[in-house]
Design a protein around this motif. Structure first.
Motif, short mmCIF file in Angstrom:
data_model
loop_
_atom_site.label_atom_id
_atom_site.label_comp_id
_atom_site.label_asym_id
_atom_site.label_seq_id
_atom_site.Cartn_x
_atom_site.Cartn_y
_atom_site.Cartn_z
N VAL A 1 0.86 -1.18 0.00
CA VAL A 1 0.00 0.00 0.00
C VAL A 1 0.89 1.23 0.00
CG1 VAL A 1 -1.70 1.35 1.27
CG2 VAL A 1 -1.90 -1.14 1.19
N ILE A 2 0.76 2.04 -1.04
CA ILE A 2 1.46 3.33 -1.11
C ILE A 2 0.41 4.38 -0.80
CG2 ILE A 2 2.76 4.92 -2.56
CD1 ILE A 2 3.67 2.49 -4.21
N SER A 3 0.48 4.92 0.39
CA SER A 3 -0.59 5.77 0.90
C SER A 3 -0.69 7.08 0.11
CB SER A 3 -0.36 6.07 2.38
OG SER A 3 -1.42 6.83 2.89
N ASP A 4 -1.87 7.32 -0.44
CA ASP A 4 -2.14 8.55 -1.19
C ASP A 4 -2.97 9.47 -0.30
OD1 ASP A 4 -2.59 10.48 -3.14
OD2 ASP A 4 -4.24 9.37 -4.06
N ASP A 5 -2.29 10.10 0.65
CA ASP A 5 -3.01 10.92 1.63
C ASP A 5 -3.61 12.17 1.01
OD1 ASP A 5 -2.39 9.12 3.70
OD2 ASP A 5 -0.41 10.04 3.95
N ALA A 6 -2.98 12.68 -0.05
CA ALA A 6 -3.47 13.93 -0.65
C ALA A 6 -4.77 13.72 -1.41
CB ALA A 6 -2.41 14.51 -1.58
N CYS A 7 -4.91 12.57 -2.08
CA CYS A 7 -6.15 12.22 -2.80
C CYS A 7 -6.56 13.30 -3.80
CB CYS A 7 -7.31 11.98 -1.84
SG CYS A 7 -7.10 10.57 -0.77
N ARG A 8 -5.60 13.87 -4.50
CA ARG A 8 -5.94 14.95 -5.44
C ARG A 8 -6.38 14.41 -6.80
NH1 ARG A 8 -1.55 17.58 -2.70
NH2 ARG A 8 -0.08 16.75 -4.21
N SER A 9 -5.55 13.58 -7.40
CA SER A 9 -5.88 13.07 -8.74
C SER A 9 -5.02 11.84 -9.02
CB SER A 9 -5.61 14.13 -9.81
OG SER A 9 -4.21 14.38 -9.93
N GLU A 10 -5.40 11.11 -10.05
CA GLU A 10 -4.62 9.96 -10.47
C GLU A 10 -3.21 10.40 -10.88
OE1 GLU A 10 -4.94 6.30 -13.74
OE2 GLU A 10 -6.46 7.87 -13.67
N THR A 11 -3.12 11.52 -11.58
CA THR A 11 -1.82 12.03 -12.01
C THR A 11 -0.92 12.32 -10.81
OG1 THR A 11 -2.65 12.97 -14.08
CG2 THR A 11 -0.68 13.98 -13.14
N ASP A 12 -1.45 13.01 -9.81
CA ASP A 12 -0.65 13.34 -8.62
C ASP A 12 -0.25 12.08 -7.87
OD1 ASP A 12 -0.77 16.05 -9.11
OD2 ASP A 12 -2.52 16.38 -7.85
N ALA A 13 -1.18 11.11 -7.78
CA ALA A 13 -0.89 9.87 -7.07
C ALA A 13 0.26 9.12 -7.72
CB ALA A 13 -2.15 9.00 -7.01
N ILE A 14 0.23 9.02 -9.04
CA ILE A 14 1.29 8.29 -9.75
C ILE A 14 2.61 9.06 -9.73
CG2 ILE A 14 2.02 7.51 -12.04
CD1 ILE A 14 0.10 5.64 -10.47
N GLU A 15 2.54 10.37 -9.78
CA GLU A 15 3.77 11.16 -9.68
C GLU A 15 4.44 10.92 -8.32
OE1 GLU A 15 5.25 15.83 -9.99
OE2 GLU A 15 3.26 15.25 -10.71
N MET A 16 3.63 10.90 -7.26
CA MET A 16 4.17 10.64 -5.92
C MET A 16 4.75 9.24 -5.83
SD MET A 16 3.19 8.74 -3.02
CE MET A 16 1.39 8.63 -3.11
N ALA A 17 4.02 8.25 -6.35
CA ALA A 17 4.49 6.86 -6.29
C ALA A 17 5.74 6.66 -7.13
CB ALA A 17 3.39 5.93 -6.74
N THR A 18 5.83 7.35 -8.25
CA THR A 18 7.02 7.26 -9.10
C THR A 18 8.25 7.80 -8.39
OG1 THR A 18 5.69 7.44 -11.13
CG2 THR A 18 8.04 7.95 -11.31
N ARG A 19 8.10 8.92 -7.71
CA ARG A 19 9.22 9.48 -6.94
C ARG A 19 9.68 8.48 -5.87
NH1 ARG A 19 6.15 14.35 -7.02
NH2 ARG A 19 5.52 13.96 -4.85
N LYS B 1 13.84 0.36 -10.95
CA LYS B 1 14.26 0.82 -12.28
C LYS B 1 13.13 1.04 -13.27
CE LYS B 1 18.86 -1.21 -11.85
NZ LYS B 1 19.84 -2.17 -12.40
N SER B 2 12.00 0.37 -13.07
CA SER B 2 10.90 0.52 -14.04
C SER B 2 9.56 0.46 -13.33
CB SER B 2 10.97 -0.56 -15.12
OG SER B 2 10.75 -1.84 -14.56
N THR B 3 8.57 1.08 -13.93
CA THR B 3 7.21 1.02 -13.41
C THR B 3 6.24 0.70 -14.54
OG1 THR B 3 6.89 3.42 -13.74
CG2 THR B 3 7.62 2.68 -11.55
N LEU B 4 5.18 0.00 -14.19
CA LEU B 4 4.07 -0.25 -15.10
C LEU B 4 2.81 0.24 -14.41
CD1 LEU B 4 2.57 -1.45 -17.53
CD2 LEU B 4 2.67 -3.69 -16.38
N VAL B 5 2.21 1.27 -14.96
CA VAL B 5 1.00 1.85 -14.37
C VAL B 5 -0.22 1.32 -15.11
CG1 VAL B 5 -0.25 3.97 -13.84
CG2 VAL B 5 2.25 3.94 -13.73
N ILE B 6 -1.14 0.72 -14.35
CA ILE B 6 -2.40 0.26 -14.93
C ILE B 6 -3.55 0.69 -14.03
CG2 ILE B 6 -1.36 -1.72 -16.12
CD1 ILE B 6 -2.55 -3.50 -13.93
#
Length: 217
Positions: free
Chosen positions: A69-87, A95-100
């Protein structure tokens, strides 16, 4: 790492509000997420999975499937959530990510295998949605090769960004991943498609003769 952004399921699928009440929409969203996770977990070579979410049901489901579980406390948008998780992935040296998305209940082990087998050491794999507007899978290596910006018309910008890196970019047409369920016509396609997923069984309970598919599809 596979990243699956999951918004608050208690408010899920607002574009289906004309044909389903919120209780039914939440039930459908939960069933689709279950279908996705069951398929991923049945893949013998599946990478680690992380659900980017703050939804209680999704968090509990992640734990039951032994996903992070990668906690998305901000809950702003899918874009913001993936940007945070990517960082976070970059900080860990992933080294790599697959977003689905969590609403592609027809995903198959074979389709996932095609993405992974076509994934370059450095570069991108993109799978467009059925209407060729959205992006239903995005592999990037390195993980932060370019930023992802999701929305109804994300595919063309993602393709342009991937090509601008100068690294290989594969575009795959995968029907099982292409169908995400957002509109009444999507719901109808889910019900009539071959298969017997949880989401399909649920969709088939509803009377599509009464759904205004043409007006909302």
């Amino acid at each position: 790492m596979i990243l699956i952004p999951v918004k608050n399921l208690s408010n899920a699928k607002q574009r289906l509000a004309s044909v389903l009440d919120q209780s039914s929409r939440t039930e459908l969203a939960r069933a689709m997420l279950l279908d996705v996770l069951e398929t991923l977990r049945s893949c013998s070579d599946c990478p680690e999975i992380g659900l980017v979410t703050s939804d209680p049901f999704a968090m509990e489901l992640a734990r039951s499937f032994h996903c992070e579980v990668i906690s998305d406390d901000a809950c702003r948008s899918e874009t913001d959530a993936i940007e945070m998780a990517t960082r976070l992935c970059e900080q860990r040296g992933i080294k790599s990510t697959l977003v689905i998305p969590g609403d592609i209940p027809l995903i198959t082990v074979s389709a996932l295998g095609q993405i992974l087998s076509n994934a370059p050491r450095e570069g991108t794999v993109l799978v467009p949605s059925a209407d060729k507007r959205g992006t239903n899978a995005a592999f990037r290596s390195p993980a932060g090769l370019f930023p992802l910006r999701f929305g109804n018309d994300s595919f063309v910008p993602h393709l342009a960004a991937a090509q601008a890196t100068g690294k290989p970019c594969a575009v795959l047409s995968l029907p099982g991943i292409a169908l995400d369920v957002d509109t009444p016509s999507d719901l109808h396609q889910l019900a009539v498609a071959p298969g017997d997923t949880r989401a399909q069984r649920l969709a088939r309970q509803w009377n599509f003769d009464e759904l205004p598919v043409a007006a909302n599809g």
